[in-house]
Design a protein around this motif. Structure first.
Motif, PDB file in Angstrom:
ATOM      1  N   UNK A 397       0.851  -1.181   0.000  1.00  0.00           N
ATOM      2  CA  UNK A 397       0.000   0.000   0.000  1.00  0.00           C
ATOM      3  C   UNK A 397       0.891   1.236   0.000  1.00  0.00           C
ATOM      4  N   UNK A 398       0.281   2.367  -0.332  1.00  0.00           N
ATOM      5  CA  UNK A 398       1.064   3.604  -0.431  1.00  0.00           C
ATOM      6  C   UNK A 398       0.591   4.662   0.558  1.00  0.00           C
ATOM      7  N   UNK A 399      -0.324   4.292   1.464  1.00  0.00           N
ATOM      8  CA  UNK A 399      -0.757   5.220   2.502  1.00  0.00           C
ATOM      9  C   UNK A 399      -0.463   4.600   3.863  1.00  0.00           C
ATOM     10  N   UNK A 400       0.275   5.333   4.674  1.00  0.00           N
ATOM     11  CA  UNK A 400       0.728   4.823   5.971  1.00  0.00           C
ATOM     12  C   UNK A 400       0.492   5.878   7.047  1.00  0.00           C
ATOM     13  N   UNK A 401       0.468   5.411   8.286  1.00  0.00           N
ATOM     14  CA  UNK A 401       0.333   6.319   9.416  1.00  0.00           C
ATOM     15  C   UNK A 401       1.596   6.269  10.260  1.00  0.00           C
ATOM     16  N   UNK A 402       1.792   7.354  11.004  1.00  0.00           N
ATOM     17  CA  UNK A 402       2.927   7.363  11.927  1.00  0.00           C
ATOM     18  C   UNK A 402       2.823   6.195  12.899  1.00  0.00           C
ATOM     19  N   UNK A 403       3.964   5.525  13.121  1.00  0.00           N
ATOM     20  CA  UNK A 403       3.979   4.347  13.976  1.00  0.00           C
ATOM     21  C   UNK A 403       3.749   3.053  13.228  1.00  0.00           C
ATOM     22  N   UNK A 404       3.271   3.132  11.962  1.00  0.00           N
ATOM     23  CA  UNK A 404       3.083   1.907  11.166  1.00  0.00           C
ATOM     24  C   UNK A 404       4.429   1.285  10.827  1.00  0.00           C
ATOM     25  N   UNK A 405       4.403  -0.003  10.529  1.00  0.00           N
ATOM     26  CA  UNK A 405       5.591  -0.716  10.046  1.00  0.00           C
ATOM     27  C   UNK A 405       5.535  -0.703   8.517  1.00  0.00           C
ATOM     28  N   UNK A 406       6.288   0.196   7.934  1.00  0.00           N
ATOM     29  CA  UNK A 406       6.331   0.280   6.471  1.00  0.00           C
ATOM     30  C   UNK A 406       7.066  -0.943   5.922  1.00  0.00           C
ATOM     31  N   UNK A 407       6.413  -1.685   5.036  1.00  0.00           N
ATOM     32  CA  UNK A 407       6.991  -2.924   4.516  1.00  0.00           C
ATOM     33  C   UNK A 407       6.899  -2.949   2.999  1.00  0.00           C
ATOM     34  N   UNK A 408       7.938  -3.458   2.368  1.00  0.00           N
ATOM     35  CA  UNK A 408       7.927  -3.661   0.914  1.00  0.00           C
ATOM     36  C   UNK A 408       9.022  -4.663   0.567  1.00  0.00           C
TER      37      UNK A 408
END
Length: 637
Positions: A397-408
């Motif tokens: 996904x391309x929308x994240x929130x602060x504190x999320x675990x950005x994964x790719x």
């Protein structure tokens, strides 16, 4: 081997937040030549230490043996002496035959004997010719020196090394010559002899009084020759070998005696010293002498840092190798990386760069900078292009929130390399997130988005690189601020109700002084009712520091407790980010926020902040009393 991490910097390079460099290998070759004369070991000074010796070629000439000690006789059975006792007993000289079978160079002669203390005159020791008819010295003097002898019986060296003599094949005489010795019965010069069983019984000895007595055989004076036979040898005559890197190599015979050669075409060994010492061995105990000329080929690997600039259609590489000639025959070779093209080579001798690409040799993807264009003190620059290496990014996904675990994930090239992950913030500042080695095609990245990052559009950049290739991909994504839910419990408030009620009642009484008694009574009832309702609606009361948001006091009036520090932090953030708040009156310090089913009241006085959380909207009297309570808390606590 494994690819090492590539250095990076945050400096902007052609619009990119990093610059990537790698170390590429160059090979320098040097051929050294020289001539050595009259030596017994090959000692060659190399231009520099720590080079690899590729091959060795040595041509030998004038191979001969050095000096040796040849014993004529060394066993004593008697002696004779040079003496002038009186006219009836005197001997002025002693001589012994010397047979030369090959051309021989004489450096000196050892004789065994002594003299008496009264023998103070100087007599001579000589190499004379030989009378073949009478077998005596013929008075032809080839060399003559003062006799070296002392009082003790010993071997004494008669030194001709300052003027050595080369004797052709033939017979000669060694003579102790005291001619014209003054009469002295006690002055004697003794020379030991073997007159019983000499090594060479056919050699003659004789003595001189007024003339030489006829030579006799089976007698020989004790003597040894320091000599060198003038003969040239094939290497095989002496079993001649050379020791290189702990291995012995046979020296091959040349076309004529005295010549030979050593060839080691694939030596290929690293040499740490600057002096190359090659011992030459033979099967004789004698010293070997020879002349030689040699050719040594050397190789050295060195690395040069290369830098890459990212461009839209391709990438531009640049490097500046340091090339320093170390011999008259010297060249440089560089292996062209598989994907590089458009090579350009520059040389600077003075103030400007000169394109010398046409002067270099390119064979089978090897670039050779030849000897004839390498100049002392020149600067060098090499430029080339390479394509952008393709790979893929998959972000769920391309929308994240602060504190999320950005994964790719990244589908990297099959070639081993590095992956560098950088995020470009909305401000344009680049932040390095991770560098990892791409050990497989599929590589995963995970990054917890910091809670203090602002919302906006971010760009994730992934760079793939190895030592000779690079690629780059970008992925935009959004970061937003997550809402913080609050749960209000219906149980609450009694102690605070009482405090607030008291304040509210006092306020209501003062407010209604101009009313009639009836109205005052009704107003008091209404205030009391409103105060009770306000107290029943009160869930939490908190006191915090105004500047830091640090929680100082918390009281809950419901069963379910909340995290006071979380609430105070949230309200501090709301205040800092300027969320629209509703003021009770222009000059009031009390602000109100409605959120879902809760009412949040904040009142500030000097450095404290009073926070009340209620189920329903409070009465206006309650709002006024909050400011008074904030003042009382500041004044008393």
């Amino acid at each position: 081997g494994l690819i090492q991490f590539i250095p990076f910097s945050y400096a902007q390079t052609n619009g990119e937040p990093i610059s990537i460099s790698s170390s590429l290998e160059f090979i320098e070759y040097s051929e050294i030549e020289g001539i050595k004369e009259n030596i017994s070991v090959v000692n060659i000074q190399l231009p520099e230490a720590n080079w690899t010796i590729e091959d060795i070629q040595i041509n030998f000439s004038d191979i001969s043996l050095g000096s040796e000690i040849r014993t004529i006789e060394d066993t004593e059975t008697g002696f004779e002496d040079v003496i002038n006792k009186n006219p009836s007993k005197r001997t002025f000289a002693l001589g012994t035959q010397l047979e030369i079978l090959e051309v021989t160079e004489i450096f000196g002669v050892f004789i065994k004997g002594y003299k008496t203390p009264q023998a103070n005159e100087t007599i001579k020791f000589q190499i004379q010719g030989y009378d073949e008819g009478n077998h005596v010295p013929n008075n032809t003097i080839h060399r003559s020196i003062d006799l070296n002898i002392s009082l003790n019986l010993a071997w004494y060296y008669q030194d001709f090394s300052s003027d050595p003599i080369t004797l052709p094949v033939g017979n000669y005489s060694l003579v102790m010559n005291g001619t014209n010795l003054l009469a002295n019965a006690d002055a004697r010069y003794i020379w030991q002899k073997n007159h019983e069983d000499p090594q060479f019984p056919f050699l003659h000895t004789s003595s001189y009084e007024t003339s030489w007595s006829t030579g006799i055989v089976n007698t020989s004076f004790l003597c040894k020759l320091n000599q060198r036979i003038d003969r040239s040898y094939f290497p095989s005559d002496l079993n001649m070998t050379a020791e290189v890197n702990g291995n012995n190599y046979e020296i091959i015979n040349g076309s004529i005696p005295g010549t030979g050669s050593l060839e080691i075409p694939d030596a290929d060994y690293f040499y740490e010293e600057i002096n190359l010492n090659i011992p030459i061995k033979i099967n004789e105990s004698l010293t070997l002498k020879f002349n030689c000329n040699y050719t040594i080929n050397l190789r050295n690997e060195f690395t040069t840092e290369s830098f890459v600039k990212f461009q839209e259609t391709n990438n531009q590489w640049s490097m500046s190798p340091i090339i320093s000639r170390i011999s008259q025959n010297y060249h440089i070779r560089f292996d062209i990386p598989k994907n590089w093209y458009n090579f350009t080579i520059y040389r600077k001798l003075s103030s400007s760069w000169e394109n010398v690409t046409s002067l270099v040799q390119v064979i089978n993807r090897f670039i050779t900078i030849p000897n004839n264009i390498i100049e002392d003190g020149a600067e060098w620059k090499i430029e080339a292009n390479s394509p952008n290496i393709n790979f893929n990014i998959e972000m769920i996904k391309t929308e994240w929130k602060r504190g999320d675990e950005l994964e790719f994930s990244v589908n990297a090239p099959t070639t081993q390399g590095n992956l560098t992950f950088i995020i470009i913030k909305p401000s344009g500042k680049a932040e390095l997130i991770e560098i990892k080695e791409a050990v497989s095609e599929l590589n995963y990245f995970s990054f917890e988005i910091p809670s203090n990052w602002t919302k906006g559009t971010y760009i994730g950049k992934i760079y793939w690189n190895n030592e000779t290739d690079v690629g780059m991909l970008s992925q935009e994504f959004q970061i937003s601020i997550a809402s913080i839910p609050f749960t209000m419990n219906p149980w609450m408030i009694f102690a605070i109700i009482l405090i607030t009620a008291g304040i509210s009642v006092a306020g209501i009484i003062s407010y209604r002084t101009i009313k009639t008694m009836r109205n005052k009574q009704a107003g008091r009832k209404q205030k009391l009712y409103d105060s009770c309702i306000d107290i029943l609606n009160l869930d939490y009361i908190m006191v915090t520091d105004k500047k830091s948001g640090l929680n100082v006091y918390t009281q809950s009036f419901v069963e379910k407790a909340i995290d006071a520090s979380l609430i105070s932090g949230f309200l501090q953030a709301i205040h800092s980010f300027g969320i629209e708040l509703i003021k009770v009156e222009d000059q009031s310090q009390t602000i109100k926020l409605e959120y879902k089913d809760s009412i949040i009241l904040m009142s500030e006085f000097v450095n404290i902040r009073l926070i009340l959380i209620m189920k329903e909207r409070p009465s206006r009297f309650f709002l006024y009393s909050i400011e008074e309570l904030a003042y009382d808390i500041y004044k008393n606590y």
